[in-house]
Design an enzyme around this catalytic site. Sequence first.
Site, PDB file in Angstrom:
ATOM      1  N   TYR A 201       9.123   2.256  15.704  1.00 40.59           N
ATOM      2  CA  TYR A 201       8.252   0.771  15.990  1.00 40.59           C
ATOM      3  C   TYR A 201       9.153  -0.402  16.116  1.00 40.59           C
ATOM      4  O   TYR A 201       9.561  -0.564  15.089  1.00 40.59           O
ATOM      5  CB  TYR A 201       7.147   0.625  14.961  1.00 40.59           C
ATOM      6  CG  TYR A 201       6.291   1.199  14.338  1.00 40.59           C
ATOM      7  CD1 TYR A 201       6.374   2.645  13.708  1.00 40.59           C
ATOM      8  CD2 TYR A 201       5.086   0.962  14.770  1.00 40.59           C
ATOM      9  CE1 TYR A 201       5.290   3.650  13.575  1.00 40.59           C
ATOM     10  CE2 TYR A 201       3.288   2.161  14.662  1.00 40.59           C
ATOM     11  CZ  TYR A 201       4.243   3.189  14.086  1.00 40.59           C
ATOM     12  OH  TYR A 201       3.337   4.521  13.854  1.00 40.59           O
ATOM     13  N   PRO A 293      -4.308   0.973  17.295  1.00 37.87           N
ATOM     14  CA  PRO A 293      -3.592   1.948  16.916  1.00 37.87           C
ATOM     15  C   PRO A 293      -2.091   2.029  15.990  1.00 37.87           C
ATOM     16  O   PRO A 293      -0.763   2.922  15.811  1.00 37.87           O
ATOM     17  CB  PRO A 293      -3.342   2.732  18.498  1.00 37.87           C
ATOM     18  CG  PRO A 293      -3.677   1.722  19.173  1.00 37.87           C
ATOM     19  CD  PRO A 293      -4.566   0.558  18.477  1.00 37.87           C
TER      20      PRO A 293
END
Length: 390
Positions: A201, A293
């Site tokens: 991420y 999401p």
Amino acid sequence: MARTQVAVIGAGPSGLLLAQLLLRNGIATCVLEQRSRAHVEARIRAGLLEQGTVALLAEAGVGERLQAEGLVHDGIELAFAGRIHRIDLRDLAGESVTVYGQTEIQKDLTDAHLAAGGRIVYEAEQVALDELTGRQPRVSYLQGGRRHELNCDFVAGCDGFHGVSRRSIPAEQVELYERIYPVGWLGILADSPPLADELIYANHTRGFALCSMRSRTRSRHYIQCAVTDSIAAWPDARVWDELRARLPEPYAARLVSAPSIEKSIAPLRSFVTEPMRYGRLFLAGDAAHIVPPTGAKGLNLAAADVRVLSQALVEHYRSGSMLKLDQYSCVALRRVWKATRFSWWFTMLTHRLSDEALAHKLQLAELEYIADSRAAAQVLAENYVGLRFF
Ligand code: RFL
Ligand code: PHB
């Protein structure tokens, strides 16, 4: 007029999982799906499953391939300000997560349900729900040019955000909570080797990026884009270049461009319906709530709803009691709000949502805090692997 015990609207993961769990407990269902089987199975969506979701899928009889092919991940990586920090999920929260595509779950559930004698009506158009507050709700639909009617005891609204179920509840009977974020996610699926063993991420001044995967040879990556962007503005080469620009070394250098198998843009939204019930209609999954999401919670929340709802229905058919059904919305919403909070928080932490320099500095300070404090990292890990059921 045909009859069933539970009419399930929607053959996505929520509807099929519910129908399958009910069937295994001897409860008759009929699943009505507006699209074709091929269309439903081709949708590329979620990829990351909590342990509780994996356990529920096993209980539904579809654990075998998931067990054999799912990739178990013990951590995730956070990339920011040129730094890479690993969150050790197993150490911090005592659990792992599993990467297994929603498309595969969809196929497994459909095969298992049909093999067990379950009934799925595809291409059921103009589904309408009536008598929801009476003892015998009625569902009607158009198929093959003919209108069909189905009497049932309960309706499970598992037809996603755009479905008919939530819209069948009178406006004054529900409270809707919504935020639309000013950005979208552009997803690309390609046969390019995953960059690392775990998901990355990335918070970057150019915008968020996420490197995920579907197998050891197939990657699924996402980049934050403008919500107004069209896919035509993003030829494959631009997507790969933008990903490379947002990743730290050594990942940027390692990224291998490959032709896209699928590419799409999804909006980011937080949305909750309260209550998740109207008379004998019970909403589950995306029909009741949507999360951005970032936290990978959508499918897992859908499974959590189905777990509570299936147990309540089984209890009802065993004992005649409405107690658990009456508690369904309240119990499900407790988890929904916590996952909504986590998904919002993780989105705010990792995306570029404004040009304000202060906002970016605050994100970096929080990411550094997470990297340096076990307590802060634990909060992230505990939510990411999925909160306990109680
Ligand atoms: P679905 O999957 O939307 O299925 C609903 C079904 O109902 C049908 N339908 C109707 N049928 C009859 N009559 C009508 N009037 C109907 N209207 C609709 C539809 O055709 C469809 O077949 O909802 P469900 O079952 O609740 O499942 C929810 C999940 O699909 C969703 O939450 C996840 O995909 C969200 N999500 C993720 N969740 C995770 O847990 N982990 C992830 O990693 C993750 N990544 C994602 C995601 C969603 C994404 N997008 C595209 C929004 C990544 C992305 C990009
Ligand atoms: C995915 O693999 O599709 C995926 C993984 C993690 C997320 C979102 C999507 O947070």
